[in-house]
Structure formats: C-alpha cells, structure tokens
Design an enzyme around this catalytic site. Structure first.
Site, PDB file in Angstrom:
ATOM      1  N   GLN A 114       0.837  -1.218   0.000  1.00 24.52           N
ATOM      2  CA  GLN A 114       0.000   0.000   0.000  1.00 24.52           C
ATOM      3  C   GLN A 114       0.867   1.262   0.000  1.00 24.52           C
ATOM      4  O   GLN A 114       0.710   2.146  -0.848  1.00 24.52           O
ATOM      5  CB  GLN A 114      -0.895   0.028   1.235  1.00 24.52           C
ATOM      6  CG  GLN A 114      -1.924  -1.080   1.307  1.00 24.52           C
ATOM      7  CD  GLN A 114      -2.935  -0.793   2.399  1.00 24.52           C
ATOM      8  OE1 GLN A 114      -3.872  -0.017   2.205  1.00 24.52           O
ATOM      9  NE2 GLN A 114      -2.774  -1.391   3.556  1.00 24.52           N
TER      10      GLN A 114
ATOM     11  N   LEU B 106      13.060 -10.952   1.354  1.00 26.01           N
ATOM     12  CA  LEU B 106      13.613 -10.465   2.626  1.00 26.01           C
ATOM     13  C   LEU B 106      13.874 -11.607   3.613  1.00 26.01           C
ATOM     14  O   LEU B 106      14.556 -11.422   4.616  1.00 26.01           O
ATOM     15  CB  LEU B 106      12.677  -9.434   3.269  1.00 26.01           C
ATOM     16  CG  LEU B 106      12.463  -8.146   2.465  1.00 26.01           C
ATOM     17  CD1 LEU B 106      11.599  -7.179   3.247  1.00 26.01           C
ATOM     18  CD2 LEU B 106      13.788  -7.491   2.110  1.00 26.01           C
TER      19      LEU B 106
ATOM     20  N   ALA C 178       7.028  -5.320   4.790  1.00 24.47           N
ATOM     21  CA  ALA C 178       6.823  -5.841   6.156  1.00 24.47           C
ATOM     22  C   ALA C 178       5.948  -7.073   6.092  1.00 24.47           C
ATOM     23  O   ALA C 178       5.244  -7.310   5.104  1.00 24.47           O
ATOM     24  CB  ALA C 178       6.146  -4.792   7.031  1.00 24.47           C
TER      25      ALA C 178
ATOM     26  N   TYR D  83       2.532  -9.561  16.015  1.00 25.47           N
ATOM     27  CA  TYR D  83       2.836  -8.536  14.998  1.00 25.47           C
ATOM     28  C   TYR D  83       3.358  -7.264  15.674  1.00 25.47           C
ATOM     29  O   TYR D  83       4.393  -6.716  15.284  1.00 25.47           O
ATOM     30  CB  TYR D  83       1.569  -8.238  14.175  1.00 25.47           C
ATOM     31  CG  TYR D  83       1.676  -6.996  13.317  1.00 25.47           C
ATOM     32  CD1 TYR D  83       2.402  -7.001  12.125  1.00 25.47           C
ATOM     33  CD2 TYR D  83       1.049  -5.805  13.693  1.00 25.47           C
ATOM     34  CE1 TYR D  83       2.500  -5.855  11.340  1.00 25.47           C
ATOM     35  CE2 TYR D  83       1.139  -4.667  12.915  1.00 25.47           C
ATOM     36  CZ  TYR D  83       1.864  -4.701  11.743  1.00 25.47           C
ATOM     37  OH  TYR D  83       1.965  -3.556  10.969  1.00 25.47           O
TER      38      TYR D  83
ATOM     39  N   TRP E 105      -4.095   2.327  11.038  1.00 26.80           N
ATOM     40  CA  TRP E 105      -5.346   2.199  10.274  1.00 26.80           C
ATOM     41  C   TRP E 105      -5.170   2.591   8.797  1.00 26.80           C
ATOM     42  O   TRP E 105      -5.879   3.435   8.268  1.00 26.80           O
ATOM     43  CB  TRP E 105      -6.450   3.037  10.930  1.00 26.80           C
ATOM     44  CG  TRP E 105      -6.897   2.550  12.270  1.00 26.80           C
ATOM     45  CD1 TRP E 105      -6.164   1.835  13.184  1.00 26.80           C
ATOM     46  CD2 TRP E 105      -8.185   2.746  12.877  1.00 26.80           C
ATOM     47  NE1 TRP E 105      -6.917   1.587  14.302  1.00 26.80           N
ATOM     48  CE2 TRP E 105      -8.158   2.135  14.137  1.00 26.80           C
ATOM     49  CE3 TRP E 105      -9.352   3.386  12.467  1.00 26.80           C
ATOM     50  CZ2 TRP E 105      -9.251   2.132  14.991  1.00 26.80           C
ATOM     51  CZ3 TRP E 105     -10.451   3.404  13.326  1.00 26.80           C
ATOM     52  CH2 TRP E 105     -10.392   2.782  14.566  1.00 26.80           C
TER      53      TRP E 105
HETATM   54  N1  LIG Z   1      -1.662  -1.827   7.092  1.00 28.50           N
HETATM   55  C1  LIG Z   1      -1.803  -1.129   8.225  1.00 28.50           C
HETATM   56  O1  LIG Z   1      -2.933  -0.884   8.711  1.00 28.50           O
HETATM   57  C2  LIG Z   1      -0.595  -0.572   8.934  1.00 28.50           C
HETATM   58  C3  LIG Z   1      -0.800   0.174  10.086  1.00 28.50           C
HETATM   59  C4  LIG Z   1       0.314   0.695  10.723  1.00 28.50           C
HETATM   60  C5  LIG Z   1       1.586   0.484  10.200  1.00 28.50           C
HETATM   61  N2  LIG Z   1       1.744  -0.264   9.077  1.00 28.50           N
HETATM   62  C6  LIG Z   1       3.121  -0.468   8.583  1.00 28.50           C
HETATM   63  O2  LIG Z   1       3.277   0.235   7.352  1.00 28.50           O
HETATM   64  C7  LIG Z   1       4.189  -0.461   6.507  1.00 28.50           C
HETATM   65  C8  LIG Z   1       3.578  -0.711   5.144  1.00 28.50           C
HETATM   66  O3  LIG Z   1       2.342  -1.409   5.313  1.00 28.50           O
HETATM   67  P1  LIG Z   1       1.429  -1.762   4.058  1.00 28.50           P
HETATM   68  O4  LIG Z   1       0.035  -1.933   4.556  1.00 28.50           O
HETATM   69  O5  LIG Z   1       1.727  -0.806   2.941  1.00 28.50           O
HETATM   70  O6  LIG Z   1       2.016  -3.197   3.689  1.00 28.50           O
HETATM   71  P2  LIG Z   1       1.475  -4.228   2.590  1.00 28.50           P
HETATM   72  O7  LIG Z   1       0.511  -3.571   1.682  1.00 28.50           O
HETATM   73  O8  LIG Z   1       1.068  -5.465   3.315  1.00 28.50           O
HETATM   74  O9  LIG Z   1       2.804  -4.523   1.765  1.00 28.50           O
HETATM   75  C9  LIG Z   1       3.881  -5.144   2.341  1.00 28.50           C
HETATM   76  C10 LIG Z   1       4.955  -5.296   1.299  1.00 28.50           C
HETATM   77  O10 LIG Z   1       6.023  -6.072   1.884  1.00 28.50           O
HETATM   78  C11 LIG Z   1       6.431  -7.009   0.929  1.00 28.50           C
HETATM   79  N3  LIG Z   1       6.998  -8.196   1.546  1.00 28.50           N
HETATM   80  C12 LIG Z   1       6.477  -8.951   2.546  1.00 28.50           C
HETATM   81  N4  LIG Z   1       7.265 -10.013   2.783  1.00 28.50           N
HETATM   82  C13 LIG Z   1       8.309  -9.919   1.915  1.00 28.50           C
HETATM   83  C14 LIG Z   1       9.445 -10.708   1.656  1.00 28.50           C
HETATM   84  N5  LIG Z   1       9.688 -11.869   2.331  1.00 28.50           N
HETATM   85  N6  LIG Z   1      10.327 -10.310   0.718  1.00 28.50           N
HETATM   86  C15 LIG Z   1      10.104  -9.180   0.000  1.00 28.50           C
HETATM   87  N7  LIG Z   1       9.035  -8.386   0.187  1.00 28.50           N
HETATM   88  C16 LIG Z   1       8.140  -8.756   1.131  1.00 28.50           C
HETATM   89  C17 LIG Z   1       5.173  -7.388   0.177  1.00 28.50           C
HETATM   90  O11 LIG Z   1       5.526  -7.993  -1.042  1.00 28.50           O
HETATM   91  P3  LIG Z   1       4.428  -8.624  -2.052  1.00 28.50           P
HETATM   92  O12 LIG Z   1       3.872  -7.446  -2.794  1.00 28.50           O
HETATM   93  O13 LIG Z   1       5.225  -9.538  -2.896  1.00 28.50           O
HETATM   94  O14 LIG Z   1       3.424  -9.326  -1.179  1.00 28.50           O
HETATM   95  C18 LIG Z   1       4.488  -6.033   0.036  1.00 28.50           C
HETATM   96  O15 LIG Z   1       4.946  -5.342  -1.102  1.00 28.50           O
HETATM   97  C19 LIG Z   1       4.563  -1.734   7.255  1.00 28.50           C
HETATM   98  O16 LIG Z   1       5.777  -1.517   7.940  1.00 28.50           O
HETATM   99  C20 LIG Z   1       3.434  -1.914   8.248  1.00 28.50           C
HETATM  100  O17 LIG Z   1       3.863  -2.635   9.398  1.00 28.50           O
HETATM  101  C21 LIG Z   1       0.697  -0.779   8.422  1.00 28.50           C
END
Ligand SMILES: NC(=O)c1ccc[n+]([C@@H]2O[C@H](COP(=O)([O-])OP(=O)(O)OC[C@H]3O[C@@H](n4cnc5c(N)ncnc54)[C@H](OP(=O)(O)O)[C@@H]3O)[C@@H](O)[C@H]2O)c1
Length: 299
Positions: A11, A36, A59, A124, A149
């Site tokens: 995202q 990763l 992540a 998590y 969120w």
């Molecule tokens: N989502 C929430 O509500 C939320 C809230 C607070 C903080 N955050 C933090 O914000 C950050 C971004 O979140 P997001 O929602 O944008 O994440 P996301 O949409 O779930 O995307 C995570 C990315 O990490 C990649 N990834 C996961 N495992 C991997 C691996 N083994 N090797 C290489 N790439 C890998 C995924 O690759 P693929 O595209 O190949 O799957 C994806 O591109 C994270 O640090 C998360 O903890 C998120």
C-alpha cells in the site's frame, strides 16, 4: 541521489513509487528481486546498489496470521530490518522505516506520543517494536514513521473490505470500541518525500531529527464510524450498495474473536512531526474522500 525502495507493491510502497520520483534515482526492489527472508541476498543487494537512502515499505503485515507464524513475522519485521539498518550504517545511508500503533496496548487516555511506554498486545506488534529497537541499536541515520489504520485503493484493507461486504450484504456488524485515525497510504508517501526533500535542501539537519515520528491523519473515529462514513460518502459519489448506513451495526471487539488482540486506543499525537518538518496534516475525512474517488470514479 540513489534511493532503494523495498516493498514497492504494498500500500505505502506503491504510493512511494510516485512520490519519490522527483527526488533521485529509485530502485524499486520487490520480492522477486530480493526475498527479505534471505538475509545474505538482502545484504548483497544493498551493498551492490550502494543507496543514499533506503526506504523500507516492506513488512510482514498479516496481523492475525502472525500469531501462528511468529518466526516468519520476526524474520521479516526484525531480522531483515536489522540487516537494512546495519548496512545503512556502514554506507552512511538514511533508513526510512514504518512502524505501527500496535506497539501500544491502547490503555492510554488520549493520543500516544513518541515517548510513551510501549506494550504490544500481539506478535505482529511485538515484531514491529523489535524492528524499531534494531534500527535504534544500529545507530544508523533513520526516520521511523509510526502510523495506524492504513488504507488505499490497492491491496486488502478496511475500506476495500467494507466496499466488498456492502455490495453482498444488507447489514454489517462493525467494531465500535476501538478508536484511531484512518490514514491513507498516499499521505504517508507524500509526507515521506516531503521530509526527504527538506533534509536534502538542508531545511532540517538529519543529525537533529533522527528518530521516531507519529504520522497519521488528524481527528479520530471508531471502525464503526469509519464504515458508516465510507458507505455514505461512497453513495454520494454514485456507488451502489445493498447495505444502507443505518444498517451498519456496532459490535464489541470481543465478538469478533480474532486471534490477535488490538489496542482499544490507537490514536497517535503528530505534534513532533508537524513541528519538526513544518507540516499541516489533513483530517481522515478528507483523505478518505480522495481514496473513494479513486476507487469509484477512477480519479
Ligand atoms: N496496514 C496497516 O494498517 C498498517 C498500520 C500501521 C503500520 N503499518 C506499517 O506500514 C508499513 C507498510 O504497510 P502496508 O500496509 O503498505 O504493507 P502491505 O501492503 O502489506 O505490503 C507489504 C509489502 O512487503 C512485501 N513483503 C512482505 N514479505 C516480503 C518478503 N519476504 N520479501 C520481499 N518483500 C516482502 C510485500 O511484497 P508482495 O507485494 O510480494 O506481497 C508487500 O509489497 C509496514 O511496515 C506496516 O507494518 C501498516
């Protein structure tokens, strides 16, 4: 300037591909280029590219699954992050990383500041906290943005789930005892590039600003309030649902019986970020409107 972007299809990562464009040469590294889970490959990749900035939008984000996949979550959210941080230190690169409201237990009255006591309720949340600590321990130059969120027009998130369910069901039950500030991935990406730009133009010195910053939209709501807002705004934009806003009912979190516990209060105080980088953050309602237009009108 060379920027290494990890997790470009997530995202935040997807929005960063656009927002970072004007700042330098971006190498977007997805799972196919480096998994990763393979720490030696990650280390070599960082060294070969020799970036000035590493932006880690990757992540392990499956909050409930993490309860039964502890090692996998720890590997991506802690060990891989440690490799990024230690190598950023060796290259004197700036590491930008994202963390979460889930590092808190949600018991505080009022919004959490960056120095409030952490106490994750889930695996998590624990891995996100350990990731932060690994970065700090490396003493690399870093900015850690804690957010909450998160949603966007892509991948799976609350807005898209509500959309999907509202087209299939006449009633929805949504949690009303957790509060937070829904935040779009686009805001996070735009603020990230703005902060980098201000550092590059020496409007702020990285030596003085290393550390953690809360980054969310302003004002707060419950998941239930957010769902009602999504449906009524989307209807105003022409979306058609089976459910009507008055048929979105409140429930308690305990009724969902999810594997991972969530904080009751996820609100984060963003004053430090706004003061340091001279920013004004928009409300969650404004940001939601933009993503709904993208989803419904394709603009
Ligand atoms: N989502 C929430 O509500 C939320 C809230 C607070 C903080 N955050 C933090 O914000 C950050 C971004 O979140 P997001 O929602 O944008 O994440 P996301 O949409 O779930 O995307 C995570 C990315 O990490 C990649 N990834 C996961 N495992 C991997 C691996 N083994 N090797 C290489 N790439 C890998 C995924 O690759 P693929 O595209 O190949 O799957 C994806 O591109 C994270 O640090 C998360 O903890 C998120």
């Amino acid at each position: 300037m060379k920027i290494l972007l990890l997790g470009p299809n997530g995202q935040i990562g997807y929005e960063l591909q656009r927002s970072l464009l004007s700042l330098g040469h971006i190498k977007a590294c997805d799972r196919k280029m480096v998994d990763l889970g393979k720490l030696d490959d990650l280390k070599s990749f960082i060294f070969d590219y020799h970036p000035n900035i590493i932006v880690n939008a990757a992540a392990y984000t499956a909050v409930d699954k993490a309860e039964s996949e502890q090692d996998k979550a720890y590997h991506i959210n802690v060990k891989a992050v440690r490799v990024m941080a230690e190598n950023a230190k060796k290259l004197d690169a700036l590491l930008i990383h994202y963390s979460s409201d889930y590092i808190f237990d949600g018991q505080k009255k009022g919004a959490y500041t960056e120095i409030d006591k952490t106490n994750p309720l889930s695996i998590y949340g624990e891995t996100k906290l350990q990731g932060e600590l690994a970065i700090k321990a490396s003493t690399c130059k870093h900015l850690i943005f804690r957010t909450s969120w998160l949603y966007s027009a892509r991948r799976t998130n609350f807005v898209k789930t509500i959309f999907h369910l509202a087209k299939k069901q006449k009633t929805l039950n949504v949690v009303n005892d957790q509060i937070g500030s829904p935040t779009s991935a686009k805001l996070i990406a735009d603020v990230t590039s703005d902060c980098i730009s201000k550092i590059n133009k020496h409007k702020v010195s990285i030596n003085n600003i290393n550390g953690i910053y809360n980054l969310t939209a302003t004002s707060e709501t419950s998941w239930h309030g957010f769902a009602k807002h999504i449906i009524s705004e989307a209807q105003d934009l022409g979306a058609v649902f089976l459910v009507k806003p008055e048929n979105i009912h409140s429930i308690n979190s305990s009724e969902l019986n999810l594997p991972a516990m969530r904080p009751i209060n996820s609100t984060l105080n963003t004053q430090k970020l706004c003061d340091t980088f001279k920013l004004n953050l928009p409300s969650w309602q404004i940001l939601t409107g933009r993503v709904l237009k993208e989803l419904i009108l394709n603009i």
